[in-house]
Scaffold this motif. Sequence first.
Motif, mmCIF file in Angstrom:
data_model
loop_
_atom_site.group_PDB
_atom_site.id
_atom_site.type_symbol
_atom_site.label_atom_id
_atom_site.label_comp_id
_atom_site.label_asym_id
_atom_site.label_seq_id
_atom_site.Cartn_x
_atom_site.Cartn_y
_atom_site.Cartn_z
ATOM 1 N N LYS A 1 -7.991 -11.754 -0.383
ATOM 2 C CA LYS A 1 -7.976 -12.239 -1.762
ATOM 3 C C LYS A 1 -6.723 -13.055 -2.080
ATOM 4 O O LYS A 1 -6.811 -14.171 -2.591
ATOM 5 C CB LYS A 1 -8.126 -11.065 -2.725
ATOM 6 C CG LYS A 1 -9.476 -10.362 -2.593
ATOM 7 C CD LYS A 1 -9.619 -9.207 -3.578
ATOM 8 C CE LYS A 1 -10.980 -8.533 -3.428
ATOM 9 N NZ LYS A 1 -11.123 -7.366 -4.359
ATOM 10 N N ARG A 2 -5.549 -12.511 -1.762
ATOM 11 C CA ARG A 2 -4.315 -13.210 -2.127
ATOM 12 C C ARG A 2 -4.119 -14.474 -1.290
ATOM 13 O O ARG A 2 -3.743 -15.534 -1.798
ATOM 14 C CB ARG A 2 -3.122 -12.272 -1.958
ATOM 15 C CG ARG A 2 -1.778 -12.892 -2.300
ATOM 16 C CD ARG A 2 -1.615 -13.116 -3.794
ATOM 17 N NE ARG A 2 -0.303 -13.676 -4.110
ATOM 18 C CZ ARG A 2 0.780 -12.952 -4.326
ATOM 19 N NH1 ARG A 2 0.702 -11.633 -4.283
ATOM 20 N NH2 ARG A 2 1.928 -13.522 -4.612
ATOM 21 N N THR B 1 -7.931 -6.512 2.675
ATOM 22 C CA THR B 1 -8.815 -7.146 1.694
ATOM 23 C C THR B 1 -8.025 -7.693 0.504
ATOM 24 O O THR B 1 -8.192 -8.843 0.105
ATOM 25 C CB THR B 1 -9.889 -6.151 1.218
ATOM 26 O OG1 THR B 1 -10.684 -5.746 2.348
ATOM 27 C CG2 THR B 1 -10.797 -6.789 0.181
ATOM 28 N N GLY B 2 -7.148 -6.867 -0.055
ATOM 29 C CA GLY B 2 -6.396 -7.295 -1.223
ATOM 30 C C GLY B 2 -5.433 -8.431 -0.944
ATOM 31 O O GLY B 2 -5.434 -9.451 -1.650
ATOM 32 N N ASP C 1 0.850 -1.194 0.000
ATOM 33 C CA ASP C 1 0.000 0.000 0.000
ATOM 34 C C ASP C 1 0.885 1.243 0.000
ATOM 35 O O ASP C 1 1.363 1.693 1.053
ATOM 36 C CB ASP C 1 -0.903 0.003 1.237
ATOM 37 C CG ASP C 1 -1.938 1.127 1.195
ATOM 38 O OD1 ASP C 1 -1.767 2.060 0.373
ATOM 39 O OD2 ASP C 1 -2.907 1.074 1.968
ATOM 40 N N LYS D 1 -7.076 -1.164 2.915
ATOM 41 C CA LYS D 1 -7.859 -2.140 2.155
ATOM 42 C C LYS D 1 -6.949 -2.987 1.273
ATOM 43 O O LYS D 1 -7.216 -4.174 1.050
ATOM 44 C CB LYS D 1 -8.917 -1.427 1.320
ATOM 45 C CG LYS D 1 -9.921 -2.379 0.674
ATOM 46 C CD LYS D 1 -11.093 -1.629 0.049
ATOM 47 C CE LYS D 1 -12.134 -2.607 -0.496
ATOM 48 N NZ LYS D 1 -13.310 -1.893 -1.048
ATOM 49 N N SER D 2 -5.879 -2.400 0.783
ATOM 50 C CA SER D 2 -4.937 -3.160 -0.045
ATOM 51 C C SER D 2 -4.329 -4.318 0.733
ATOM 52 O O SER D 2 -4.087 -5.393 0.173
ATOM 53 C CB SER D 2 -3.822 -2.232 -0.546
ATOM 54 O OG SER D 2 -4.333 -1.218 -1.367
#
Length: 597
Positions: free
Chosen positions: A303-304, A298-299, A284, A294-295
């Motif tokens: 997700k990852r 969430t990111g 980020d 959020k990176s």
Amino acid sequence: MLLSSAAVPSAALGQPAQAGAGERGKIMRLLRHMTLEEKVGQLFVVEVYGQDAQTVTETAAAGNQRLYGVSTPAQVIDKYKPGGVIYYTEGRGPDNLRNPRQIATLSNGLQAAATGQRRPIPLLIATDQEGGSLVFRLSAPATAMPGNMALGAGRSAADAYRSAEVIGAELAAVGINQNYAPVADVNVNPANPVIGIRSVGEDPDLVSDLVAAQVDGYHDGGVAAVAKHFPGHGDTAVDSHFGLPEVTHTRAQLEAIDLPPFRAAIDERVDAIMTAHVVLRSVDPSGAPATMSKSILTGLLRKRLDYDGLIVTDALDMRGATSTYPPHVAPVEAVKAGADQLVLAPQMDVAYNAVLDAVRSGQISMRRLDESVYRILRVKLKRGLFADPLVDVELAEKVVGAPGHLADAQVITDRTTTLVKNDAGVLPLTGDPRSVLVTGWGVTTTRTLGEAVRRRGQTVTVLETGLTPSPARIAEAVAAAAANHLVVVSTNNAAGIDATTGLPTASAAAQQALITALLATGVPIVVSAMRNPYDISRLTGVSTFLATYGYTAGAVESLTRVLFGEVNPAGRLPVTIPRADGSGALYPFGHGLRYGS
């Protein structure tokens, strides 16, 4: 405000692998009948003052009034209907933890308050019981298991599992159902001021193996495990309690060093992962702390790493959060980033209403709120809290500090003490009587060590010199040393470096001066690092050095057993000890001496 079933996209609320149809249906029914206010309350983890839910001292009442405008813990639950409570010892202020019967009674009282609401939802009751000497809340009679770096020195996944299982069983017995452990940070920075021995060590594979074992142990012991501090706090030189650290790892370094233990925890279906108040610009570039990024949450994490469990913030009243985000902003940004549980939000009224307003205005969508509440309820259901959140007070007294737990703790600890240096061949000590000066850091540590040495038939003098020994105290120690056959010195972060100046801290410099003065007497000196093993890098001339990675009674007993050869030292360094001048390794990862080899 009631939520219609059409507003809850069930596909977004939990993975089929983690929640069966019956479980999902129960959670969905709960969600449909919760008001907006009740849902927002579930996000918060609060502290409460006092040892009883209903009856508190004037001091405890004043603490609750200051934070919440009500007097008792039960009234706090009634006012905010929070999803969780965190217990602390007197040092923090709330003073919740006295003895097993009292803690179990408090837990039952809080659960009764929570389940006595219009919508009865039990609490996640949490604490920080990492093991070791630094971060723990339950003290004696609770079993003091070795800390993470000690376990790293022992290299045993079975021991890591058993340590966590014992801690989990004792927490569960007193109604604590969520433990903010294990620490999954990889400590690659010897100057790290906040992690250090709380980490298993510097090797990602070793950390991953032992973190996975601890997650299983906590689960089997009966509590929800919380791996921390994501995305990794092991390479920082600033304590996030007092500032905002920055981790400068590249994406490649992050993948190789920091993420493997969290992946291992996720593979073991860890209940929760706690965020770190650290900046990680490789993920980020904005410089937002991970807790509000959020990176990152969430990111990267969702997700990852494909993680759908609870995300728990580190305490939002730490400077790593408050220095950047005011009380009405921090909780909103954390939820938007992907966090589910908001721990210790400062100014609770402000924080609660800020999240409430953010949902009403659409800044936080109803779907986003429901995702978090779903995960919180799912953990509570998984832990059996809806079926029966209460504990047996009588049983708590039998489980906490059970003889079998204490025996296992000592056996495991005996496998962790590391003999780093024995150049003069002073160790192991014979049983011949001699006069011994026990000196250095720690009133309790030096007294306990002195008593243990005395039990071996030695004549002992104890002279504690403090964390920052004064010249006068050093002179006393030198005079006492001259009258003894042997000196055993305990140190605590004697290699500490000031992050601002790059020079030794005042306490480190004073401890180094003490060791130098004692060496000059010519009396054999045995030095034991009771915290960070890195101390030897700054102690020129020391020929006998051990590392215990903690100063619990079990660690001191293990040290004494090793000193006298009752236990052959088996611990191996879980970190590299660098040379003070930065020219390479003084002692490599995995180094450790044994007698007779």
